[in-house]
Design an enzyme around this catalytic site. Structure first.
Site, mmCIF file in Angstrom:
data_model
loop_
_atom_site.group_PDB
_atom_site.id
_atom_site.type_symbol
_atom_site.label_atom_id
_atom_site.label_comp_id
_atom_site.label_asym_id
_atom_site.label_seq_id
_atom_site.Cartn_x
_atom_site.Cartn_y
_atom_site.Cartn_z
ATOM 1 N N PHE A 125 10.948 4.634 6.903
ATOM 2 C CA PHE A 125 10.151 5.552 6.087
ATOM 3 C C PHE A 125 10.530 7.001 6.422
ATOM 4 O O PHE A 125 10.802 7.315 7.583
ATOM 5 C CB PHE A 125 8.657 5.317 6.354
ATOM 6 C CG PHE A 125 7.768 5.991 5.357
ATOM 7 C CD1 PHE A 125 7.631 5.484 4.077
ATOM 8 C CD2 PHE A 125 7.079 7.143 5.692
ATOM 9 C CE1 PHE A 125 6.813 6.111 3.146
ATOM 10 C CE2 PHE A 125 6.269 7.787 4.770
ATOM 11 C CZ PHE A 125 6.133 7.258 3.491
ATOM 12 N N ASP A 202 5.937 0.975 14.280
ATOM 13 C CA ASP A 202 5.132 1.516 13.183
ATOM 14 C C ASP A 202 4.551 0.321 12.441
ATOM 15 O O ASP A 202 5.293 -0.490 11.865
ATOM 16 C CB ASP A 202 6.024 2.364 12.264
ATOM 17 C CG ASP A 202 5.259 3.005 11.119
ATOM 18 O OD1 ASP A 202 4.213 2.451 10.707
ATOM 19 O OD2 ASP A 202 5.716 4.044 10.602
ATOM 20 N N TYR A 227 -5.365 3.582 5.787
ATOM 21 C CA TYR A 227 -5.760 3.686 4.380
ATOM 22 C C TYR A 227 -5.116 2.630 3.493
ATOM 23 O O TYR A 227 -5.424 2.556 2.310
ATOM 24 C CB TYR A 227 -5.464 5.079 3.819
ATOM 25 C CG TYR A 227 -4.104 5.645 4.163
ATOM 26 C CD1 TYR A 227 -2.963 5.230 3.502
ATOM 27 C CD2 TYR A 227 -3.982 6.615 5.156
ATOM 28 C CE1 TYR A 227 -1.728 5.751 3.814
ATOM 29 C CE2 TYR A 227 -2.745 7.147 5.479
ATOM 30 C CZ TYR A 227 -1.617 6.713 4.803
ATOM 31 O OH TYR A 227 -0.388 7.235 5.117
ATOM 32 N N LYS A 228 -4.253 1.788 4.075
ATOM 33 C CA LYS A 228 -3.645 0.706 3.306
ATOM 34 C C LYS A 228 -4.520 -0.539 3.422
ATOM 35 O O LYS A 228 -5.577 -0.623 2.818
ATOM 36 C CB LYS A 228 -2.219 0.453 3.793
ATOM 37 C CG LYS A 228 -1.291 1.674 3.683
ATOM 38 C CD LYS A 228 0.100 1.348 4.167
ATOM 39 C CE LYS A 228 0.978 2.586 4.301
ATOM 40 N NZ LYS A 228 1.253 3.254 3.025
ATOM 41 N N ARG A 372 7.179 -1.986 -6.401
ATOM 42 C CA ARG A 372 6.486 -2.774 -5.380
ATOM 43 C C ARG A 372 5.171 -3.312 -5.943
ATOM 44 O O ARG A 372 4.387 -2.568 -6.546
ATOM 45 C CB ARG A 372 6.178 -1.931 -4.146
ATOM 46 C CG ARG A 372 7.373 -1.368 -3.440
ATOM 47 C CD ARG A 372 6.996 -0.761 -2.101
ATOM 48 N NE ARG A 372 5.868 0.164 -2.178
ATOM 49 C CZ ARG A 372 5.382 0.835 -1.136
ATOM 50 N NH1 ARG A 372 5.924 0.667 0.061
ATOM 51 N NH2 ARG A 372 4.369 1.674 -1.277
#
Length: 400
Positions: A125, A202, A227-228, A372
């Site tokens: 990322f 991560d 927050y996912k 996605r």
């Protein structure tokens, strides 16, 4: 596309009742972006409403001494136990993922001061890559880049080829944010240790949907957002894990007053807390941590193993539908090798994503040609997947 009726699958889903414990926008045909932002738990809505009225509104500054000061650690312990396989005293809720990666890179490099290389994959990322470059410049270190395949990703063979006696730190993501590939944490961690280095994992795309055992796998450091799949809300605070064996030597660069040994001593000189609080910096977001706590409690109630089982079933179901439609999939076929999103490759991915959103199907686009489909087991239904896939096939003619 001949699709079996999803109703029996939803009716038999043991996690199906959890969907009604979230705020569901019934104007949407399907929400398949929980891997970017999870839905709002109804318990969080109630908790934050009560917090504003009763704690902030009613207790004011007294709230700090009554409970707020301890929240980063107490909720960190809850998250560590429910999601990370971490014993108490090693996890704290703090800041953002980016800030925490910065802290951990410095701390990890500090426990291997005789080495000068940081290893990371060039496909990780952007935040992770940018911060590795920043910290390497600041500490006079060199970045060694891995170049893994999109789907196979970072294997032990790919990683060990880059490790050596100069390797200080390796930073890897457990789930690739593009393809959804799930990396082998125990094997890769063992390879890093065999080279005399330490690893930072991560966990942004895995915590909450993949069983994680940081202590058992002897992971050194870890970081992730909430927050996912934790459903703590936009900008919710992240978390930091530091293995107990590294706490005494873990020196982080943002030494705010919340990381001091005596928080309220206001000492002229800085002395780091001997506990996981040493990874804190400034005043924490109380409302944000309470939202994290509610999300963690939902996951703990459902059980990560049950969530993982549904994730594997949902992703397999989605892959079958996409295969039947002739679309190109760049996600591992083996359920044991993938996280909880399925990725379609298409040259018109950006435009297709925009058309899907216009038709009330919310997926996620990633450069240059990836769509996605994020499947959040506590909130995604089989009916949503069927409806979304039908529309996706209408908008994306198969390649070839």
């Amino acid at each position: 596309m001949s699709v079996s009726d999803p109703a029996p699958l939803d009716a038999a889903d043991p996690l199906g009742p959890f969907r009604e414990r979230f705020v569901i926008d019934h104007d949407l045909v399907a929400y398949l972006d929980g891997n970017s932002l999870g839905r709002l738990p109804r318990a969080t809505l109630e908790r934050l409403t009560a917090f504003v009225r009763e704690e902030w509104g009613g207790r004011l500054i007294r709230g700090w001494s009554e409970s707020w000061v301890e929240l980063p650690v107490t909720v960190g312990d809850e998250l560590g136990a429910a999601l990370l396989g971490a014993a108490a005293g090693q996890t704290v809720i703090a800041d953002s993922t980016s800030v925490n990666i910065f802290k951990l890179l410095h701390a990890a490099a500090g426990v291997r001061p005789d080495r000068d290389e940081i290893v990371i994959d060039a496909t990780n990322f952007p935040t992770d890559r940018y911060l590795v470059e920043t910290v390497a410049r600041a500490r006079g270190m060199t970045v060694r880049w891995l170049e893994p395949d999109l789907v196979d990703n970072v294997t032990t063979e790919v990683l060990t080829a880059a490790l050596g006696d100069r390797t200080a730190v390796v930073l890897l993501s457990q789930v690739d944010y593009r393809s959804g590939t799930l990396l082998d944490v125990p094997a890769l961690t063992e390879a890093v240790h065999a080279a005399g280095a330490v690893v930072i994992w991560d966990l942004c795309h895995s915590a909450g949907v993949v069983p994680i055992t940081l202590d058992a796998d002897e992971v050194d450091f870890a970081v992730g957002c909430t927050y996912k799949y934790v459903n703590a809300g936009p900008g919710a605070p992240a978390y930091v894990y530091v293995a107990a064996r590294h706490l005494a030597a873990a020196e982080q660069p943002i030494t705010g007053w919340w990381s001091a040994a005596d928080l309220f001593a206001m000492s002229d000189t800085y002395e780091a807390s001997p506990t996981i609080r040493r990874m804190l910096s400034g005043t924490p977001s109380v409302a944000g941590i309470l939202a994290v706590q509610e999300g963690v409690r939902l996951i703990a109630e459902a059980g990560v193993e049950a969530i993982r089982t549904k994730s594997e079933q949902l992703t397999a179901f989605t892959i079958d539908l996409l295969d039947e439609a002739g679309l190109e999939i760049v996600t591992p076929r083996d359920a044991a090798l993938r996280g909880s999103h399925v990725t379609v490759r298409h040259p018109d991915a950006r435009a297709i994503t925009e058309r899907l959103v216009a038709r009330r199907v919310v997926p996620d686009f990633r450069e240059p040609d990836l769509i996605r489909l994020g499947l959040s087991p506590l909130t995604t239904s089989y009916a949503e997947v069927v409806a979304a896939t039908r529309i996706l096939v209408e908008e994306a003619a198969p390649i070839g």
